[in-house]
Design an enzyme around this catalytic site. Structure first.
Site, mmCIF file in Angstrom:
data_model
loop_
_atom_site.group_PDB
_atom_site.id
_atom_site.type_symbol
_atom_site.label_atom_id
_atom_site.label_comp_id
_atom_site.label_asym_id
_atom_site.label_seq_id
_atom_site.Cartn_x
_atom_site.Cartn_y
_atom_site.Cartn_z
ATOM 1 C CB THR A 33 38.842 7.322 -20.190
ATOM 2 O OG1 THR A 33 39.370 6.427 -21.095
ATOM 3 C CG2 THR A 33 37.959 6.695 -18.991
ATOM 4 C CG MET B 43 39.666 -1.459 -15.609
ATOM 5 S SD MET B 43 40.702 -2.090 -14.524
ATOM 6 C CE MET B 43 39.873 -3.400 -14.013
ATOM 7 N N GLY B 44 41.336 -2.916 -19.918
ATOM 8 C CA GLY B 44 41.684 -3.720 -20.930
ATOM 9 C C GLY B 44 40.319 -4.794 -21.413
ATOM 10 C CG ASN C 14 40.207 2.453 -16.676
ATOM 11 O OD1 ASN C 14 40.212 1.376 -17.574
ATOM 12 N ND2 ASN C 14 39.392 3.409 -17.236
ATOM 13 C CG ASN D 187 42.718 1.386 -21.384
ATOM 14 O OD1 ASN D 187 43.844 2.000 -21.220
ATOM 15 N ND2 ASN D 187 41.485 1.520 -20.460
ATOM 16 C CE LYS E 79 31.976 5.287 -22.522
ATOM 17 N NZ LYS E 79 31.924 4.613 -21.529
ATOM 18 C CG MET F 39 30.410 0.464 -10.922
ATOM 19 S SD MET F 39 31.921 1.390 -9.733
ATOM 20 C CE MET F 39 31.624 3.032 -10.382
ATOM 21 C CG ASP F 40 27.844 -4.972 -12.272
ATOM 22 O OD1 ASP F 40 28.523 -6.043 -12.166
ATOM 23 O OD2 ASP F 40 26.635 -5.010 -11.485
ATOM 24 C CE LYS F 41 35.819 -3.455 -16.747
ATOM 25 N NZ LYS F 41 35.992 -2.989 -17.837
ATOM 26 C CE1 TYR G 218 33.534 2.620 -13.842
ATOM 27 C CE2 TYR G 218 35.496 4.492 -13.278
ATOM 28 C CZ TYR G 218 34.924 2.785 -13.349
ATOM 29 O OH TYR G 218 35.967 1.931 -13.200
ATOM 30 C CB ALA H 269 30.053 1.017 -19.801
#
Length: 352
Positions: free
Chosen positions: A245, A120-121, A118, A186, A215, A71-73, A318, A69
């Site tokens: 992460t 990203m949030g 990252n 995040n 996860k 990479m292509d949200k 990833y 998950a």
């Protein structure tokens, strides 16, 4: 070095003046366009696809290496990923409410450490938009689709269950499995959902028709992981994804110390050992009863093989894909499959 590493990667890393998110967006646009070109997709499949099927939590995977998950949200390039060799694709993390994520810049490469930071949030168009995109797909993508679910930033923690349920109900008909992301660093307060009471309530609401995986963060103590696993087993979770992460900055190259100080979660080579240790602990603690998707620091085929040897049923890429390209997918699928095939004991997760 592969052609990707010698030629393609340097060009990508220069895009946007070196901005990692600009390179990511450029790549995703190209892959989205590629998704509409059947002849090109067939050529890529002929080069990169690996057939090494196995069945995990009742789902048949054509090979054990998937796209993680993040990479292509929003599922923009779904047809391209299997053509690049991935045996499954996980989209998201998606939230009930569309949200822009954190301010940019929010994605940073650390090349000397083969790592990424990252923050990203959970930027995404929302669960309803993803459902509409999946409804409109002209054909199945040919590999299992996982959907990572997260909590919307605007939703208070006490309403988290309802927020996850909204996303799950919108997407339930599309995912072959669902990942409950309670471990991103995040989104404020999100990691507290790994606690026993919160996770118990969440799994009680979600576990049912489709496989639900949890996860987890690599920063949890073994005691905390053991408690989480008790809840997963008691509530019928289908498996665990280990790991997300990390907040740690151990293992960074000196040249990356300044950029490594950026706020966010670290992925890549510094996480290799810790992610594998968590996979081994989960496998040992549960006696193989909970299938594991191993992710974190897989940058060469040996990393994938050792992840499977530690107890992972499947592996995700990833950061390794960013630094190594599609050749890593093919090589990792072959390496992981070899380890699985030579295991002495029967696979405890097959057919679940």
């Amino acid at each position: 070095m592969t052609v990707f590493e010698r030629v393609v990667r340097p060009q990508l890393f220069r895009l946007g003046g070196g901005d990692a998110e600009a390179a990511h967006e450029w790549t995703l646009r190209r892959l989205t366009a590629l998704s509409r070109r059947p002849v090109a997709l067939a050529a890529l499949r002929a080069r990169y696809a690996v057939q090494a099927p196995r069945t995990v939590f009742g789902v048949r995977f054509p090979n054990p290496v998937g796209l993680a998950a993040g990479m292509d949200k929003d599922g923009a390039a779904l047809a391209a990923w299997p053509a690049l060799g991935f045996g499954f694709v996980e989209v998201g993390t998606v939230t009930a409410h569309a949200q822009p994520g954190n301010p940019r810049p929010r994605l940073f490469r650390l090349p000397g450490s083969e790592a990424v930071v990252n923050r990203m949030g959970f930027n995404n168009a929302g669960a309803a938009a993803l459902a509409a995109r999946l409804d409109a797909l002209p054909r199945p993508i040919g590999v299992p689709l996982g959907i990572s679910l997260g909590k919307s930033k605007v939703t208070p923690l006490e309403d988290a269950v309802g927020d996850y349920l909204t996303s799950y109900r919108a997407l339930q008909g599309h995912g072959d499995y669902f990942a409950v992301n309670v471990s991103s660093p995040n989104t404020p307060g999100l990691r507290s959902l790994q606690d026993r009471a919160h996770l118990d309530a969440l799994l009680s609401a979600l576990v049912g028709e489709k496989p639900i995986l949890v996860k987890i963060a690599p920063d949890l103590t073994e005691a905390a992981i053991a408690e989480l696993l008790e809840v997963c087993l008691a509530r019928g979770a289908a498996g665990v994804i280990a790991t997300n992460t990390t907040l740690s900055r151990d293992g960074l190259a000196p040249a990356d110390s300044a950029r490594g100080a950026e706020t966010g979660g670290l992925s890549g080579r510094p996480l290799t050992g810790r992610a594998r240790d968590v996979v081994a602990f989960v496998h040992s603690e549960t006696g193989g009863r909970l299938p594991i998707i191993g992710v974190g620091g897989v940058l060469d085929p040996d990393d994938a093989a050792r992840m499977v040897d530690a107890g992972a049923a499947l592996v995700q890429l990833y950061t390794g894909f960013i630094y190594r390209g599609p050749a890593l997918v093919r090589a990792s699928a072959r390496a992981a499959a070899r380890v699985a095939a030579t295991a002495v004991a029967p696979d405890p997760v097959a057919g679940r």
